[in-house]
Scaffold this motif. Structure first.
Motif, PDB file in Angstrom:
ATOM      1  N   PRO A  12       0.833  -1.200   0.000  1.00 34.50           N
ATOM      2  CA  PRO A  12       0.000   0.000   0.000  1.00 34.50           C
ATOM      3  C   PRO A  12       0.869   1.251   0.000  1.00 34.50           C
ATOM      4  N   LYS A  13       0.397   2.305  -0.673  1.00 34.41           N
ATOM      5  CA  LYS A  13       1.183   3.526  -0.834  1.00 34.41           C
ATOM      6  C   LYS A  13       1.542   4.144   0.506  1.00 34.41           C
ATOM      7  N   ARG A  14       0.589   4.166   1.446  1.00 31.55           N
ATOM      8  CA  ARG A  14       0.860   4.770   2.745  1.00 31.55           C
ATOM      9  C   ARG A  14       1.961   4.004   3.476  1.00 31.55           C
ATOM     10  N   ASP A  15       1.867   2.652   3.429  1.00 29.72           N
ATOM     11  CA  ASP A  15       2.893   1.836   4.099  1.00 29.72           C
ATOM     12  C   ASP A  15       4.256   2.007   3.443  1.00 29.72           C
ATOM     13  N   ARG A  16       4.241   2.087   2.092  1.00 28.46           N
ATOM     14  CA  ARG A  16       5.506   2.247   1.373  1.00 28.46           C
ATOM     15  C   ARG A  16       6.157   3.581   1.710  1.00 28.46           C
ATOM     16  N   THR A  17       5.357   4.626   1.791  1.00 30.75           N
ATOM     17  CA  THR A  17       5.884   5.948   2.128  1.00 30.75           C
ATOM     18  C   THR A  17       6.496   5.947   3.523  1.00 30.75           C
ATOM     19  N   ALA A  18       5.802   5.301   4.470  1.00 32.13           N
ATOM     20  CA  ALA A  18       6.318   5.227   5.839  1.00 32.13           C
ATOM     21  C   ALA A  18       7.616   4.426   5.888  1.00 32.13           C
ATOM     22  N   ARG A  19       7.636   3.311   5.122  1.00 32.20           N
ATOM     23  CA  ARG A  19       8.844   2.474   5.119  1.00 32.20           C
ATOM     24  C   ARG A  19      10.025   3.219   4.525  1.00 32.20           C
ATOM     25  N   VAL A  20       9.799   3.901   3.404  1.00 33.68           N
ATOM     26  CA  VAL A  20      10.878   4.657   2.757  1.00 33.68           C
ATOM     27  C   VAL A  20      11.397   5.745   3.695  1.00 33.68           C
ATOM     28  N   GLY A  21      10.483   6.374   4.420  1.00 34.10           N
ATOM     29  CA  GLY A  21      10.903   7.395   5.381  1.00 34.10           C
ATOM     30  C   GLY A  21      11.772   6.807   6.483  1.00 34.10           C
ATOM     31  N   ARG A  22      11.382   5.641   6.992  1.00 34.94           N
ATOM     32  CA  ARG A  22      12.179   4.978   8.043  1.00 34.94           C
ATOM     33  C   ARG A  22      13.558   4.601   7.520  1.00 34.94           C
ATOM     34  N   GLU A  23      13.576   4.070   6.286  1.00 35.83           N
ATOM     35  CA  GLU A  23      14.851   3.651   5.710  1.00 35.83           C
ATOM     36  C   GLU A  23      15.790   4.835   5.508  1.00 35.83           C
ATOM     37  N   ARG A  24      15.230   5.970   5.088  1.00 34.24           N
ATOM     38  CA  ARG A  24      16.063   7.153   4.876  1.00 34.24           C
ATOM     39  C   ARG A  24      16.618   7.678   6.190  1.00 34.24           C
ATOM     40  N   ARG A  25      15.784   7.691   7.223  1.00 31.67           N
ATOM     41  CA  ARG A  25      16.256   8.149   8.535  1.00 31.67           C
ATOM     42  C   ARG A  25      17.326   7.211   9.080  1.00 31.67           C
ATOM     43  N   GLU A  26      17.094   5.884   8.907  1.00 33.61           N
ATOM     44  CA  GLU A  26      18.090   4.911   9.366  1.00 33.61           C
ATOM     45  C   GLU A  26      19.402   5.101   8.617  1.00 33.61           C
ATOM     46  N   ALA A  27      19.315   5.301   7.290  1.00 32.56           N
ATOM     47  CA  ALA A  27      20.514   5.472   6.478  1.00 32.56           C
ATOM     48  C   ALA A  27      21.277   6.732   6.886  1.00 32.56           C
ATOM     49  N   ALA A  28      20.540   7.803   7.174  1.00 36.90           N
ATOM     50  CA  ALA A  28      21.193   9.059   7.581  1.00 36.90           C
ATOM     51  C   ALA A  28      21.891   8.897   8.929  1.00 36.90           C
ATOM     52  N   ARG A  29      21.198   8.240   9.880  1.00 34.26           N
ATOM     53  CA  ARG A  29      21.817   8.008  11.198  1.00 34.26           C
ATOM     54  C   ARG A  29      23.049   7.121  11.072  1.00 34.26           C
ATOM     55  N   PHE A  30      22.933   6.103  10.222  1.00 31.28           N
ATOM     56  CA  PHE A  30      24.045   5.172  10.079  1.00 31.28           C
ATOM     57  C   PHE A  30      25.232   5.847   9.389  1.00 31.28           C
ATOM     58  N   GLU A  31      24.981   6.699   8.432  1.00 27.69           N
ATOM     59  CA  GLU A  31      26.055   7.430   7.760  1.00 27.69           C
ATOM     60  C   GLU A  31      26.802   8.307   8.759  1.00 27.69           C
ATOM     61  N   TRP A 171      18.090  -4.574   2.967  1.00 26.28           N
ATOM     62  CA  TRP A 171      19.400  -3.934   3.036  1.00 26.28           C
ATOM     63  C   TRP A 171      19.450  -2.834   1.976  1.00 26.28           C
ATOM     64  N   PRO A 172      18.997  -1.634   2.324  1.00 28.86           N
ATOM     65  CA  PRO A 172      19.046  -0.529   1.354  1.00 28.86           C
ATOM     66  C   PRO A 172      20.463  -0.296   0.853  1.00 28.86           C
ATOM     67  N   LEU A 173      20.575   0.208  -0.377  1.00 28.74           N
ATOM     68  CA  LEU A 173      21.878   0.409  -0.990  1.00 28.74           C
ATOM     69  C   LEU A 173      22.752   1.341  -0.155  1.00 28.74           C
ATOM     70  N   GLU A 174      22.148   2.403   0.418  1.00 28.01           N
ATOM     71  CA  GLU A 174      22.931   3.339   1.233  1.00 28.01           C
ATOM     72  C   GLU A 174      23.530   2.642   2.453  1.00 28.01           C
ATOM     73  N   VAL A 175      22.766   1.739   3.064  1.00 23.09           N
ATOM     74  CA  VAL A 175      23.257   1.002   4.234  1.00 23.09           C
ATOM     75  C   VAL A 175      24.404   0.084   3.830  1.00 23.09           C
ATOM     76  N   LEU A 176      24.242  -0.614   2.702  1.00 20.95           N
ATOM     77  CA  LEU A 176      25.305  -1.519   2.249  1.00 20.95           C
ATOM     78  C   LEU A 176      26.581  -0.748   1.914  1.00 20.95           C
ATOM     79  N   ASP A 177      26.427   0.427   1.305  1.00 25.16           N
ATOM     80  CA  ASP A 177      27.614   1.240   0.994  1.00 25.16           C
ATOM     81  C   ASP A 177      28.356   1.628   2.267  1.00 25.16           C
ATOM     82  N   ASN A 178      27.599   2.010   3.294  1.00 29.65           N
ATOM     83  CA  ASN A 178      28.246   2.402   4.554  1.00 29.65           C
ATOM     84  C   ASN A 178      28.795   1.204   5.312  1.00 29.65           C
TER      85      ASN A 178
END
Length: 448
Positions: A12-31, A171-178
């Motif tokens: 669902p679009k709402r779930d996908r948007t929430a997931r993408v947001g979580r992944e981006r925040r996780e990637a930023a924190r991990f970077e 495993w988002p690409l940004e996470v794997l790169d880091n």
């Protein structure tokens, strides 16, 4: 006609948007965390690299909500891959006993050691050709894993693995790169640690070779020193044998002969002990040392050489009983090397004044200075600037390594060494050592 999405196939679009947001925040924190890791690996001392790597494995797992991680190393292509650092979340399975990745995961290990990642978000994603990984996951878990090659010096020296046991995870690409960057940082730190270990081994060999060279210079005088008490023992025992052959008419004289033989035996044993002490290989061990006693040992060891060369040695310790922190064998080698250099300088000068002064006096707060002053011809200014460099020597037959080794020992104790011309004639070498800290009385007493 537009195809209707089903929950089983399309998120669902709402779930996908929430997931993408979580992944981006996780990637930023991990970077940001990997940036902190980079700074930590750059400043950590070589002897603390292993502890720091395990600490950061835990930080990475907690930041990415993972359960287990490890670093593997291979020293050379012919050596086995072995787990050297691990972190496991409490109450989660540790690594299998006698874990051999090349035996349990042969194909997967070869893949990662060739420089490729092996990543799966759930067990069903494991490629069919990696049957060994599937069998391992069925038996031991995890439900998601990322195996990252660890590069250093342009080659793969190992790998870093990260796993989750509670559930699958993407495993988002940004996470794997880091994660790949983290593995490189671990590899660089390990390479630096190994380089410092190798340098330390070379220094140890050089110091040992220098000690042997020093002792070889003392062979003639030490042989004379040993022969003296051995000759006295032989004379005393010969006299005792004659007394006994006559029925021992003079017991007091016989007892004196025995006592003299015992004392000369002790004297010989002490000379041998000093020689063995200097030749002994040892693991560096720094402790509180009485610097006066250490210098006294060197003076006794070189007494025969000083006598042969007609050199007077004077020692002045201030304050008496001064203690320093250091390795006794290495510091004795320092003093011995400088004393022998002083003897050589006086001998080559051929001057009438033949004396060496060894002084210990306070330097700045917390430090003590040890000085060896000779009455030789001094050092030419052009040589003085390069005195502690390799293969620079003032001796006609010197190799130019003695002062290099001496400086290495002093600097490994946190001190420094320098040479200065005397006002009248000769040179004074001075090096500094840390004063041993004394425990304050009652410091460990409990309060209350």
């Amino acid at each position: 006609m537009q195809r209707r999405a089903t929950s089983a196939t399309i998120e669902p679009k709402r779930d996908r948007t929430a997931r993408v947001g979580r992944e981006r925040r996780e990637a930023a924190r991990f970077e940001s965390l990997v940036g902190e890791l980079s700074a930590a690996m750059a400043r950590v001392p070589a002897e603390e690299v292993d502890v720091e790597i395990e600490r950061w494995l835990g930080k990475i797992c907690l930041a990415l909500d993972l359960d287990r991680s490890a670093v593997y190393e291979r020293d050379s292509p012919d050596d086995p891959v072995r787990a050297t650092h691990t972190w496991v979340r409490p109450n989660f399975p540790a690594f299998p006993r006698n874990y051999d990745p090349e035996k349990l995961l042969q194909r997967s290990t070869q893949l990662v050691m060739s420089g490729k990642m092996l990543v799966f978000a759930r067990p069903s994603e494991i490629p069919a050709e990696n049957r060994d990984t599937r069998r391992f996951v069925e038996r031991y878990g995890p439900k998601a894993s990322a195996a990252i090659p660890m590069w250093a010096g342009g080659k793969v020296i190992g790998a870093a693995t990260f796993g989750k046991f509670r559930s699958a995870r993407k495993w988002p690409l940004e996470v794997l790169d880091n994660l790949a960057l983290a593995a490189r940082l671990f590899g660089s730190a390990i390479e630096r640690k190994q380089a410092e270990i190798a340098i330390g081994a070379v220094r140890s060999e050089l110091r040992f070779a220098s000690r042997r060279n020093l002792m070889s210079e003392l062979v003639a005088s030490l042989s004379h020193e040993i022969n003296q008490p051995l000759g006295a023992i032989l004379s005393n025992l010969g006299g005792l044998a004659r007394l006994l052959a006559r029925g021992n008419p003079e017991p007091a004289m016989a007892l004196e002969a025995v006592n003299n033989a015992v004392e000369d035996t002790k004297r010989t044993a002490e000379i041998v002990r000093r020689i063995r002490f200097m030749f002994k290989r040892h693991v560096e061990h720094k402790t509180a040392i009485g610097i006066g006693g250490l210098i006294d040992e060197v003076v006794k060891l070189t007494a025969g050489e000083a006598s042969v060369r007609k050199i007077a040695v004077q020692v002045e310790i201030s304050p008496p009983g001064q203690r320093v922190t250091g390795d006794s064998i290495q510091l004795q080698q320092c003093v011995l090397n400088l004393v022998m250099n002083a003897f050589d300088a006086i001998t080559e000068a051929g001057s009438a004044r033949r004396d060496v002064a060894i002084k210990v006096a306070p330097e700045k707060i917390g430090w003590v200075g040890v000085s060896i002053c000779d009455s030789g011809t001094g050092i030419a200014p052009a040589v003085a600037k390069r005195l502690f460099e390799p293969f620079v020597t003032t001796k006609s037959e010197g190799m130019g390594l003695g002062l290099l080794v001496t400086r290495s020992i002093v600097e490994s104790h946190g001190g420094r060494i320098w040479a200065s011309p005397n006002p009248d004639q000769g040179t004074t070498f001075t090096f500094t050592l840390p004063v041993a800290q004394t425990k304050r009385a009652g410091a460990s007493r409990r309060i209350g």
